[in-house]
Design a protein around this motif. Structure first.
Motif, short mmCIF file in Angstrom:
data_model
loop_
_atom_site.label_atom_id
_atom_site.label_comp_id
_atom_site.label_asym_id
_atom_site.label_seq_id
_atom_site.Cartn_x
_atom_site.Cartn_y
_atom_site.Cartn_z
N LEU A 47 -21.16 41.94 -2.46
CA LEU A 47 -22.46 42.03 -1.79
C LEU A 47 -22.79 43.49 -1.55
O LEU A 47 -22.03 44.21 -0.91
CB LEU A 47 -22.43 41.27 -0.47
N ALA A 50 -21.25 33.66 -0.39
CA ALA A 50 -19.78 33.75 -0.38
C ALA A 50 -19.14 32.57 -1.11
O ALA A 50 -18.05 32.71 -1.68
CB ALA A 50 -19.28 33.83 1.05
N GLN A 100 -16.36 36.48 5.48
CA GLN A 100 -16.57 35.33 4.59
C GLN A 100 -15.90 35.53 3.23
O GLN A 100 -15.99 34.70 2.33
CB GLN A 100 -18.08 35.08 4.37
N LEU A 147 -16.38 38.25 1.08
CA LEU A 147 -17.11 39.06 0.11
C LEU A 147 -16.63 40.51 0.15
O LEU A 147 -16.21 41.01 1.20
CB LEU A 147 -18.61 39.02 0.42
N VAL A 200 -17.82 44.06 0.31
CA VAL A 200 -19.09 44.58 0.81
C VAL A 200 -19.21 46.07 0.53
O VAL A 200 -18.31 46.86 0.83
CB VAL A 200 -19.25 44.31 2.32
N LYS A 226 -26.97 35.69 7.95
CA LYS A 226 -25.64 35.10 8.00
C LYS A 226 -25.60 33.75 7.29
O LYS A 226 -24.65 33.43 6.56
CB LYS A 226 -25.18 34.93 9.45
N THR A 256 -25.64 34.41 3.66
CA THR A 256 -24.36 35.02 3.29
C THR A 256 -23.30 33.95 3.07
O THR A 256 -22.47 34.06 2.15
CB THR A 256 -23.91 36.01 4.37
N ASP A 257 -23.30 32.90 3.88
CA ASP A 257 -22.36 31.80 3.69
C ASP A 257 -22.49 31.21 2.28
O ASP A 257 -21.49 30.93 1.61
CB ASP A 257 -22.62 30.69 4.72
N TYR A 284 -19.71 40.21 9.16
CA TYR A 284 -19.79 38.78 8.86
C TYR A 284 -19.51 38.53 7.38
O TYR A 284 -18.73 37.64 7.02
CB TYR A 284 -21.16 38.23 9.23
N ALA A 285 -20.14 39.33 6.51
CA ALA A 285 -19.94 39.15 5.06
C ALA A 285 -18.48 39.38 4.68
O ALA A 285 -17.91 38.65 3.85
CB ALA A 285 -20.85 40.11 4.30
#
Length: 339
Positions: A56, A50, A79, A81, A83, A43, A46-47, A75-76
């Motif tokens: 991603l 993003a 943010q 993205l 996915v 995570k 990933t921040d 989560y992605a």
């Protein structure tokens, strides 16, 4: 270097997989390893992705073998993205596909490497894999999850490409992405299955010519000469989301690969480390890596790649050059074009 952004990031979340495919970059195991990055670390990274990235790709191994795959995807997505899930397609159920949609997965990519059960199963190393994939695709269609077909081309299936294209259409795939074999990782076992440079050229020309005949997006990966062929034939470049045709080798320029332990590479087939997200931030690695910055400067390419008028849109396969010569800036060994 502000113009270089990681538009695509592929993340090998795990090496665990239920199959033993001959071309895979990693030797698969049956259970996730303790060395894999934790959910919280993923995570955190990933921040950073993003902030500067766009798409991603959650990959493996088989990413569905990680229990936290839904939490990671969710989560992605939150943010900002886009996915995508890269999977072998054998583990889908109505329940988990609905969960994947709920957490923001926008597309699933599935590898089909033979037009028949016999040819696909031989490549995948598991009897019944083709039947399982067909069942998995039916689950995706039933739940309206878009999917693309990925095909790695070798001597064994190159003559089946017309049938694989027809199969992809019949199944309802939104895209067909072809990959030219790069003999690294477990792919070294298939080194004698690489098609010849001349056949390589023929396949890419066939692929280009077919795109106007089908209602499906086409993309060639690990095949940068395709973009030289596009230019020669007057094709259109440009970003079209998950099927963008922006140029040849994107490693270090618009794409990178993160391993299950946090090592960062230009792609999954080029084992030249650019950094480690457990030691440095993803942003710093992307912006400051010597490997990435070398790849962003076409004038550093050697041999005929360095002399080629198409080096800005092709650049040759850096992984194939490395596999053949030990130097990732050397000329692409499987290109027949003479600058």
């Amino acid at each position: 270097m502000k113009r270089f952004r990681p538009r695509l990031v592929a993340w090998e979340l795990t090496r665990a997989c239920n199959l033993t495919c001959k071309h895979c970059r990693a030797s698969s195991i049956k259970e996730p390893e303790k060395e894999e990055l934790s959910t919280e670390k993923i995570k955190e990274i990933t921040d950073e992705i993003a902030d500067i990235g766009n798409i991603l790709i959650l990959s493996g191994g088989e990413p569905l073998m990680r229990d936290d795959i839904y939490e990671i995807a969710d989560y992605a997505d939150k943010q900002g993205l886009r996915v995508v899930l890269a999977t072998n397609g054998t583990l889908f159920t109505d329940e988990n596909v609905k969960k994947l949609k709920d957490v923001g997965i926008q597309r699933v990519s599935i590898s089909i490497d033979g037009a028949t059960a016999e040819s696909h199963d031989e490549f995948r190393g598991v009897d019944g894999a083709f039947e399982d994939v067909m069942e998995g695709i039916e689950v995706l269609k039933r739940n309206e999850m878009p999917f693309q077909i990925n095909t790695t081309i070798t001597k064994k299936n190159v003559d089946q490409m017309e049938d694989i294209l027809t199969l992809s259409q019949d199944l309802g795939a939104v895209a067909l992405h072809i990959f030219l074999l790069v003999p690294t990782g477990r792919g070294e076992e298939l080194e004698d299955q690489e098609i010849t440079p001349q056949r390589y050229e023929e396949v890419l020309n066939w692929f280009y010519d077919k795109q106007d005949e089908v209602d499906m997006e086409f993309k060639a990966t690990c095949a940068p000469h395709y973009y030289r062929i596009m230019a020669q034939k007057g094709g259109e470049f440009g970003e079209k989301g998950l099927d963008a045709k922006t140029g040849g080798c994107l490693g270090g320029k618009a794409f990178c690969f993160i391993s299950r332990t946090g090592k960062v590479y230009p792609c999954g087939y080029l084992p030249v480390e650019a950094g480690d997200v457990t030691e440095n931030s993803f942003k710093d690695i992307w912006r400051e890596s010597e490997v990435f910055n070398n790849l962003r400067q076409p004038d550093r390419l050697k041999g005929k790649c360095g002399e080629c008028e198409y080096k800005l849109i092709c650049g040759g396969c850096r992984a194939r050059a490395y596999s053949e010569t030990g130097g990732y800036l050397e000329e692409e060994p499987y290109c027949i074009y003479q600058p």
